[in-house]
Enzyme design. Structure first.
Site, PDB file in Angstrom:
ATOM      1  N   TYR A   1      33.226  58.744  57.222  1.00 28.12           N
ATOM      2  CA  TYR A   1      32.457  57.558  57.594  1.00 28.12           C
ATOM      3  C   TYR A   1      33.096  56.867  58.790  1.00 28.12           C
ATOM      4  CZ  TYR A   1      30.162  52.986  56.987  1.00 28.12           C
ATOM      5  OH  TYR A   1      29.461  51.825  57.180  1.00 28.12           O
TER       6      TYR A   1
ATOM      7  N   ASN B   1      20.179  51.645  62.342  1.00 29.10           N
ATOM      8  CA  ASN B   1      20.961  51.048  61.267  1.00 29.10           C
ATOM      9  C   ASN B   1      21.110  51.936  60.033  1.00 29.10           C
ATOM     10  OD1 ASN B   1      22.041  48.707  59.541  1.00 29.10           O
ATOM     11  ND2 ASN B   1      20.135  49.235  58.499  1.00 29.10           N
TER      12      ASN B   1
ATOM     13  N   ASP C   1      12.611  54.027  56.496  1.00 31.18           N
ATOM     14  CA  ASP C   1      13.625  54.200  55.449  1.00 31.18           C
ATOM     15  C   ASP C   1      13.182  55.362  54.569  1.00 31.18           C
ATOM     16  OD1 ASP C   1      15.347  53.680  52.994  1.00 31.18           O
ATOM     17  OD2 ASP C   1      15.886  51.932  54.199  1.00 31.18           O
TER      18      ASP C   1
ATOM     19  N   LYS D   1      31.507  56.317  62.550  1.00 27.80           N
ATOM     20  CA  LYS D   1      31.289  54.989  63.116  1.00 27.80           C
ATOM     21  C   LYS D   1      32.061  54.801  64.425  1.00 27.80           C
ATOM     22  CE  LYS D   1      28.393  53.385  60.092  1.00 27.80           C
ATOM     23  NZ  LYS D   1      26.986  53.108  60.488  1.00 27.80           N
TER      24      LYS D   1
ATOM     25  N   ASP E   1      13.244  59.774  57.240  1.00 28.70           N
ATOM     26  CA  ASP E   1      14.555  60.350  56.972  1.00 28.70           C
ATOM     27  C   ASP E   1      15.205  60.603  58.324  1.00 28.70           C
ATOM     28  OD1 ASP E   1      16.760  61.904  56.430  1.00 28.70           O
ATOM     29  OD2 ASP E   1      15.728  63.305  55.099  1.00 28.70           O
ATOM     30  N   VAL E   2      16.202  59.805  58.682  1.00 29.22           N
ATOM     31  CA  VAL E   2      16.757  59.890  60.028  1.00 29.22           C
ATOM     32  C   VAL E   2      17.602  61.141  60.245  1.00 29.22           C
ATOM     33  CG1 VAL E   2      16.706  57.402  60.440  1.00 29.22           C
ATOM     34  CG2 VAL E   2      18.766  58.453  59.424  1.00 29.22           C
TER      35      VAL E   2
ATOM     36  N   THR F   1      26.181  44.340  50.334  1.00 31.61           N
ATOM     37  CA  THR F   1      25.034  45.221  50.167  1.00 31.61           C
ATOM     38  C   THR F   1      25.394  46.224  49.075  1.00 31.61           C
ATOM     39  OG1 THR F   1      25.698  46.978  51.715  1.00 31.61           O
ATOM     40  CG2 THR F   1      24.633  45.032  52.656  1.00 31.61           C
TER      41      THR F   1
END
Length: 278
Positions: free
Chosen positions: A151, A85, A36, A155, A59-60, A186
């Site tokens: 977004y 995720n 993360d 997805k 950091d993806v 969340t």
């Protein structure tokens, strides 16, 4: 203890769905390599796990960080499981207002990172004889109205990528599936609009109330609801499942409100009410 002796990699593990999933894997016997950008939250997770979770700041959107995270999993004896995720709300503009840089940042975080996670995990899993990959998509991948355009498109890309990767990697005994959360409690929604402190708590309460009104199951979704589905898809219980997805949305996608709420009339009922009495 479905994951005893397994090495599971979870991105976006410091909070929300990622945290719940890392804890679920650890509770069922896995050693978890957690990544993360939130170093404080990630280390706190690791510190409370009795050594079952090892944190590495990741950091993806940086390919080298993904490679390093998976190298840590390989050094531990894995990876056997990868849960792609990590994510955030991304660009909020409508299609006639977007800018290219914002679009690219959203795609890098939500879609490119998943592709690169699969790309770098697959050879390591193949060497071990197989593995399981789970990707976080969203109910927003299926229709308009659940999230901003960028977004939702990202997805939807994750959903299709899941199918293609499952086909590509079947030869190596690697299963690839996706989980599609609905409204889950969340901080992703509040964070997307920059809310902090009391404003964030107020926003989360509002989201919780709204979510109960738009789905047949009259409670807010919890990160643990998604973690349970992820654990199933990653386990041998799902050994005959690949290239598909599980919706975990409280039934939000079953149809318009009148299809499940007896107090909301549909078109036919509304028209029938106008007919003269017999």
């Amino acid at each position: 203890m479905r994951f005893s002796g397994k090495i599971a990699v979870v991105t976006g593990a410091a909070s929300g769905i990622g945290r719940a999933s890392a804890l679920r894997f650890a509770e069922e016997g896995a050693t978890v390599i957690a990544g993360d950008v939130d170093a404080v939250g990630g280390q706190e997770l690791a510190d409370t796990s009795n050594g079952r979770i090892r944190f590495r700041r990741t950091d993806v959107t940086r390919e080298e960080d993904i490679v390093a995270l998976l190298a840590a999993a390989e050094a531990a004896g894995g990876p056997d499981i990868l849960f792609n995720n990590a994510g955030a709300g991304g660009l909020r503009a409508k299609i006639d207002e977007i800018d290219g840089d914002g679009w690219d940042r959203t795609m890098d975080l939500l879609l490119k990172s998943v592709a690169l996670g699969i790309r770098h995990a697959a050879p390591l899993m193949a060497k071990k004889g197989g593995g399981a990959i789970v990707n976080t998509a969203s109910v927003a991948a299926l229709a308009a109205g659940a999230a901003p355009t960028a977004y939702s498109v990202a997805k939807a890309g994750v959903l299709h990528l899941t199918k293609l990767a499952a086909a590509d990697l079947a030869k190596d005994n690697i299963r690839v599936n996706a989980v599609l959360p609905g409204f889950i409690m969340t901080n992703i929604f509040a964070s997307a609009v920059g809310l902090e402190g009391a404003a964030r708590e107020q926003a989360n309460a509002m989201i919780g109330h709204v979510s109960q009104q738009v789905q047949p199951i009259r409670r807010s979704g919890r990160p643990e609801d998604i973690a349970a589905a992820v654990a199933f898809l990653a386990s041998n219980d799902a050994s005959f499942i690949t290239g598909t997805h599980i919706l975990v949305d409280g039934g939000m996608s079953v149809g318009p409100r009148h299809s499940w709420d007896p107090d909301t009339p549909g078109l036919f009922e509304a028209l029938a009410s106008l007919a003269p009495a017999a």
